[in-house]
Design a protein around this motif. Structure first.
Motif, PDB file in Angstrom:
ATOM      1  N   GLY A  25       0.791  -1.226   0.000  1.00  0.00           N
ATOM      2  CA  GLY A  25       0.000   0.000   0.000  1.00  0.00           C
ATOM      3  C   GLY A  25       0.821   1.273   0.000  1.00  0.00           C
ATOM      4  N   PRO A  26       0.241   2.336   0.570  1.00  0.00           N
ATOM      5  CA  PRO A  26       0.870   3.662   0.532  1.00  0.00           C
ATOM      6  C   PRO A  26       2.261   3.731   1.153  1.00  0.00           C
ATOM      7  CG  PRO A  26      -1.418   3.845   1.204  1.00  0.00           C
ATOM      8  CD  PRO A  26      -1.090   2.373   1.166  1.00  0.00           C
ATOM      9  N   VAL A  69       2.939   3.811  -7.837  1.00  0.00           N
ATOM     10  CA  VAL A  69       2.336   5.143  -7.973  1.00  0.00           C
ATOM     11  C   VAL A  69       3.381   6.133  -8.480  1.00  0.00           C
ATOM     12  CG1 VAL A  69       1.180   7.040  -6.768  1.00  0.00           C
ATOM     13  CG2 VAL A  69       0.688   4.680  -6.113  1.00  0.00           C
ATOM     14  N   ASN A  70       4.572   6.048  -7.912  1.00  0.00           N
ATOM     15  CA  ASN A  70       5.646   6.972  -8.277  1.00  0.00           C
ATOM     16  C   ASN A  70       6.264   6.654  -9.633  1.00  0.00           C
ATOM     17  OD1 ASN A  70       5.424   8.363  -5.798  1.00  0.00           O
ATOM     18  ND2 ASN A  70       6.684   6.828  -4.788  1.00  0.00           N
ATOM     19  N   ALA A  71       6.273   5.385 -10.013  1.00  0.00           N
ATOM     20  CA  ALA A  71       6.977   4.972 -11.230  1.00  0.00           C
ATOM     21  C   ALA A  71       6.134   5.047 -12.499  1.00  0.00           C
ATOM     22  CB  ALA A  71       7.502   3.545 -11.061  1.00  0.00           C
ATOM     23  N   CYS A  72       4.841   4.887 -12.376  1.00  0.00           N
ATOM     24  CA  CYS A  72       3.984   4.802 -13.565  1.00  0.00           C
ATOM     25  C   CYS A  72       3.958   6.123 -14.338  1.00  0.00           C
ATOM     26  CB  CYS A  72       2.561   4.422 -13.174  1.00  0.00           C
ATOM     27  SG  CYS A  72       1.440   4.340 -14.588  1.00  0.00           S
ATOM     28  N   PRO A  73       4.402   6.095 -15.602  1.00  0.00           N
ATOM     29  CA  PRO A  73       4.426   7.337 -16.387  1.00  0.00           C
ATOM     30  C   PRO A  73       3.028   7.825 -16.778  1.00  0.00           C
ATOM     31  CG  PRO A  73       5.083   5.486 -17.760  1.00  0.00           C
ATOM     32  CD  PRO A  73       4.950   4.960 -16.351  1.00  0.00           C
ATOM     33  N   VAL A  84      -4.790   1.847  -5.592  1.00  0.00           N
ATOM     34  CA  VAL A  84      -5.813   1.338  -6.500  1.00  0.00           C
ATOM     35  C   VAL A  84      -5.450   1.637  -7.951  1.00  0.00           C
ATOM     36  CG1 VAL A  84      -7.667   1.538  -4.801  1.00  0.00           C
ATOM     37  CG2 VAL A  84      -7.217   3.433  -6.358  1.00  0.00           C
ATOM     38  N   VAL A  85      -6.011   0.835  -8.847  1.00  0.00           N
ATOM     39  CA  VAL A  85      -5.855   1.057 -10.276  1.00  0.00           C
ATOM     40  C   VAL A  85      -6.948   2.053 -10.664  1.00  0.00           C
ATOM     41  CG1 VAL A  85      -5.820  -0.007 -12.554  1.00  0.00           C
ATOM     42  CG2 VAL A  85      -5.006  -1.296 -10.567  1.00  0.00           C
ATOM     43  N   ALA A  86      -6.571   3.320 -10.780  1.00  0.00           N
ATOM     44  CA  ALA A  86      -7.553   4.382 -10.976  1.00  0.00           C
ATOM     45  C   ALA A  86      -7.845   4.673 -12.447  1.00  0.00           C
ATOM     46  CB  ALA A  86      -7.083   5.656 -10.285  1.00  0.00           C
TER      47      ALA A  86
END
Length: 60
Positions: A11-12, A18-22, A34-36
């Protein structure tokens, strides 16, 4: 599809995906990631590569 195995996900406190996804597909909501924005996923697999617990699965 992008799925998170919540039995493995830290998680958080981790949030590497969260930080890596372009494409900013992942978001922190409360005490979990979550996959937003799954539709924005380009299948680059960076999230899979950075996840220390192998909690993320990406399938085209």
């Amino acid at each position: 599809s992008v799925t998170i195995d919540y039995d493995k996900c830290k998680g958080p406190e981790c949030a590497e995906c969260v930080n890596a996804c372009p494409m900013e597909v992942f978001e922190i909501q409360g005490d979990k990631v979550v996959v937003a924005k799954e539709d924005d996923c380009t299948f680059c697999m960076v999230c899979v590569d950075v996840c220390p617990t192998d909690a993320i699965t990406v399938k085209e």
